[in-house]
Design a protein around this motif. Structure first.
Motif, PDB file in Angstrom:
ATOM      1  N   GLY A 164      48.576 -13.839  20.431  1.00 58.75           N
ATOM      2  CA  GLY A 164      48.913 -14.630  19.264  1.00 58.75           C
ATOM      3  C   GLY A 164      50.140 -15.495  19.502  1.00 58.75           C
ATOM      4  N   GLY A 165      50.387 -16.425  18.585  1.00 63.06           N
ATOM      5  CA  GLY A 165      51.548 -17.290  18.713  1.00 63.06           C
ATOM      6  C   GLY A 165      51.808 -18.067  17.439  1.00 63.06           C
ATOM      7  N   GLU A 166      53.027 -18.553  17.288  1.00 59.95           N
ATOM      8  CA  GLU A 166      53.368 -19.390  16.146  1.00 59.95           C
ATOM      9  C   GLU A 166      52.700 -20.758  16.343  1.00 59.95           C
ATOM     10  OE1 GLU A 166      55.584 -18.040  18.215  1.00 59.95           O
ATOM     11  OE2 GLU A 166      56.309 -16.322  17.053  1.00 59.95           O
ATOM     12  N   ASP A 167      52.702 -21.571  15.272  1.00 58.46           N
ATOM     13  CA  ASP A 167      51.967 -22.845  15.304  1.00 58.46           C
ATOM     14  C   ASP A 167      52.371 -23.762  16.468  1.00 58.46           C
ATOM     15  OD1 ASP A 167      50.759 -21.943  13.048  1.00 58.46           O
ATOM     16  OD2 ASP A 167      51.491 -23.519  11.713  1.00 58.46           O
ATOM     17  N   GLN A 175      41.900 -18.533  17.439  1.00 61.46           N
ATOM     18  CA  GLN A 175      41.780 -19.864  16.828  1.00 61.46           C
ATOM     19  C   GLN A 175      41.619 -20.946  17.909  1.00 61.46           C
ATOM     20  OE1 GLN A 175      45.118 -20.481  14.187  1.00 61.46           O
ATOM     21  NE2 GLN A 175      44.688 -18.652  12.982  1.00 61.46           N
ATOM     22  N   GLN A 233      51.258 -22.481  19.808  1.00 57.93           N
ATOM     23  CA  GLN A 233      49.782 -22.499  19.789  1.00 57.93           C
ATOM     24  C   GLN A 233      49.258 -23.902  20.127  1.00 57.93           C
ATOM     25  OE1 GLN A 233      48.162 -20.742  16.243  1.00 57.93           O
ATOM     26  NE2 GLN A 233      46.155 -21.648  16.521  1.00 57.93           N
ATOM     27  N   CYS A 248      44.240 -13.540  17.478  1.00 57.48           N
ATOM     28  CA  CYS A 248      44.914 -14.381  16.487  1.00 57.48           C
ATOM     29  C   CYS A 248      45.007 -15.852  16.931  1.00 57.48           C
ATOM     30  CB  CYS A 248      46.275 -13.765  16.159  1.00 57.48           C
ATOM     31  SG  CYS A 248      46.885 -14.299  14.558  1.00 57.48           S
ATOM     32  N   ALA A 249      46.175 -16.360  17.346  1.00 57.21           N
ATOM     33  CA  ALA A 249      46.234 -17.756  17.788  1.00 57.21           C
ATOM     34  C   ALA A 249      45.249 -17.993  18.931  1.00 57.21           C
ATOM     35  CB  ALA A 249      47.650 -18.118  18.227  1.00 57.21           C
ATOM     36  N   HIS A 276      46.631  -7.624  15.976  1.00 58.88           N
ATOM     37  CA  HIS A 276      47.641  -7.301  16.974  1.00 58.88           C
ATOM     38  C   HIS A 276      47.744  -5.772  16.987  1.00 58.88           C
ATOM     39  CE1 HIS A 276      48.974 -11.503  16.796  1.00 58.88           C
ATOM     40  NE2 HIS A 276      48.947 -11.404  15.477  1.00 58.88           N
ATOM     41  N   ARG A 311      49.970 -15.888   3.206  1.00 62.53           N
ATOM     42  CA  ARG A 311      49.638 -15.471   4.571  1.00 62.53           C
ATOM     43  C   ARG A 311      49.018 -14.078   4.555  1.00 62.53           C
ATOM     44  NH1 ARG A 311      51.636 -18.130   8.955  1.00 62.53           N
ATOM     45  NH2 ARG A 311      51.534 -16.416  10.414  1.00 62.53           N
ATOM     46  N   ASN A 361      48.956 -10.999  11.012  1.00 60.47           N
ATOM     47  CA  ASN A 361      49.952 -11.907  10.437  1.00 60.47           C
ATOM     48  C   ASN A 361      49.526 -13.327  10.778  1.00 60.47           C
ATOM     49  OD1 ASN A 361      52.067 -13.411   9.577  1.00 60.47           O
ATOM     50  ND2 ASN A 361      53.653 -12.246  10.655  1.00 60.47           N
ATOM     51  N   HIS A 362      48.808 -13.946   9.860  1.00 58.89           N
ATOM     52  CA  HIS A 362      48.323 -15.314  10.129  1.00 58.89           C
ATOM     53  C   HIS A 362      48.158 -16.084   8.827  1.00 58.89           C
ATOM     54  CE1 HIS A 362      44.063 -14.141   9.011  1.00 58.89           C
ATOM     55  NE2 HIS A 362      44.531 -12.962   9.353  1.00 58.89           N
ATOM     56  N   GLY A 363      48.281 -17.420   8.957  1.00 56.98           N
ATOM     57  CA  GLY A 363      48.048 -18.277   7.815  1.00 56.98           C
ATOM     58  C   GLY A 363      46.631 -18.829   7.859  1.00 56.98           C
ATOM     59  N   GLY A 364      46.132 -19.099   9.060  1.00 57.85           N
ATOM     60  CA  GLY A 364      44.812 -19.712   9.240  1.00 57.85           C
ATOM     61  C   GLY A 364      43.687 -18.851   8.696  1.00 57.85           C
ATOM     62  N   THR A 385      52.854 -12.874  20.908  1.00 63.22           N
ATOM     63  CA  THR A 385      53.514 -12.201  19.772  1.00 63.22           C
ATOM     64  C   THR A 385      53.063 -10.747  19.673  1.00 63.22           C
ATOM     65  OG1 THR A 385      51.785 -13.058  18.349  1.00 63.22           O
ATOM     66  CG2 THR A 385      53.883 -14.239  18.313  1.00 63.22           C
TER      67      THR A 385
HETATM   68  N1  LIG Z   1      49.989 -14.359  14.661  1.00 65.07           N
HETATM   69  C1  LIG Z   1      49.397 -15.474  15.065  1.00 65.07           C
HETATM   70  O1  LIG Z   1      48.925 -15.577  16.187  1.00 65.07           O
HETATM   71  C2  LIG Z   1      49.377 -16.645  14.094  1.00 65.07           C
HETATM   72  C3  LIG Z   1      48.326 -17.677  14.403  1.00 65.07           C
HETATM   73  C4  LIG Z   1      48.496 -18.969  13.616  1.00 65.07           C
HETATM   74  N2  LIG Z   1      49.689 -19.645  14.035  1.00 65.07           N
HETATM   75  C5  LIG Z   1      48.445 -18.715  12.124  1.00 65.07           C
HETATM   76  O2  LIG Z   1      49.460 -18.572  11.497  1.00 65.07           O
HETATM   77  O3  LIG Z   1      47.370 -18.634  11.572  1.00 65.07           O
END
Ligand SMILES: NC(=O)CC[C@H](N)C(=O)O
Length: 262
Positions: free
Chosen positions: A61-64, A98, A67, A94-95, A194, A129, A152-155, A18
């Motif tokens: 990074g990546g979406e859930d 994690q 990931q 990011c992802a 990022h 977020r 940009n992350h939720g975790g 991402t």
């Molecule tokens: N931008 C991302 O890599 C997001 C990482 C993870 N999916 C989160 O939302 O926390």
């Protein structure tokens, strides 16, 4: 170095890419090449076996969903864990950050086992977020004043043992409860930023290259770098400062003689 050629391995850009994070790998190769190093970028997609002869492994990074797929594939593959144990360098955003920790949460699952390379855990955030510009004071051992990025992350990530990459000045970073971003150890640089991170902070790319065992770097002349990178960096830092705080103080820190920023 793992072989006579300096090799950067970009890990699964089909899942973890991402916000242009794959650019971090290109920047490492470019800055090594500018110094006369014979450098190679090896891109490994998630259906392939990971190259075990890299000097630096770059995860973005990546979406859930992607990931989760990435951590499953990396666990099956086993190479990232092996090269980490051998002391090869890892840059994880990011992802990616994690994934290399002990566990993380997705929107469906509370506790997804990570690869356990670094002692951090990521839990699902209860607040909104974390989205926006991220500005940090870099760990003093890096000799860089400020790190600029976009998050940009939720975790929400807690460091169980060890040190962050930087202290958050603007934004959230690892979690709302503290002012830490990322993780820094002898062979891991991790961050929520990022940007791509190394595009906004080329001095960090150089610090990473300096950590690669056996890599000889000629000094980089200013005219080889161009002023674009510096302008991008200044522009982003100024943008953050537009909201709050003193531009002058930050710009002074950015340009202080010992900051080694380029
Ligand atoms: N931008 C991302 O890599 C997001 C990482 C993870 N999916 C989160 O939302 O926390």
């Amino acid at each position: 170095m793992a072989t006579s050629k300096f090799k950067v391995v970009l890990v699964y850009p089909d899942l973890l890419g991402t916000y242009g994070d794959s650019g971090n790998a290109e920047i490492l190769v470019r800055r090594a090449t500018l110094r006369g190093v014979d450098a190679e970028l090896r891109v490994v997609h998630s259906q392939e076996r990971l190259d075990d002869s890299g000097d630096v492994y770059v995860l973005g990074g990546g979406e859930d969903g992607p990931q989760q797929a990435a951590v499953d594939a990396l666990r099956r593959d086993g190479v990232l864990k092996e090269v980490h144990q051998q002391g090869r360098q890892i840059l994880a955003i990011c992802a990616g950050f994690q994934i290399i920790g002990e566990s993380f949460a997705t929107s469906d699952v509370d506790n997804v086992p990570g690869l356990g390379l670094i002692p951090v855990v990521t839990r699902r955030g209860r607040q909104r977020r974390c989205v926006g510009e991220l500005l940090c004071e870099a760990s003093s051992e890096l000799g860089i004043a400020l790190l600029s990025g976009y998050e940009n992350h939720g975790g929400q990530t807690e460091i169980l043992d060890g040190n962050p990459l930087g202290r958050v000045i603007r934004g959230v970073g690892n979690r709302y409860e503290d002012t830490q971003d990322g993780y820094l150890s002898d062979n891991v640089i991790a961050s929520y930023a990022h940007g791509p991170l190394l595009a906004r902070n080329p001095a960090l790319a150089d610090r990473l290259l300096e950590r690669v065992h056996g890599l000889e770097l000629e000094s980089l002349r200013r005219r080889d770098i161009g002023i674009e990178a510096e302008n991008l960096r200044r522009e982003r830092i100024k943008e953050v400062q537009g909201n709050k705080g003193s531009v002058r103080t930050l710009m002074r820190r950015l340009t202080q003689p010992n900051s080694r920023t380029v």
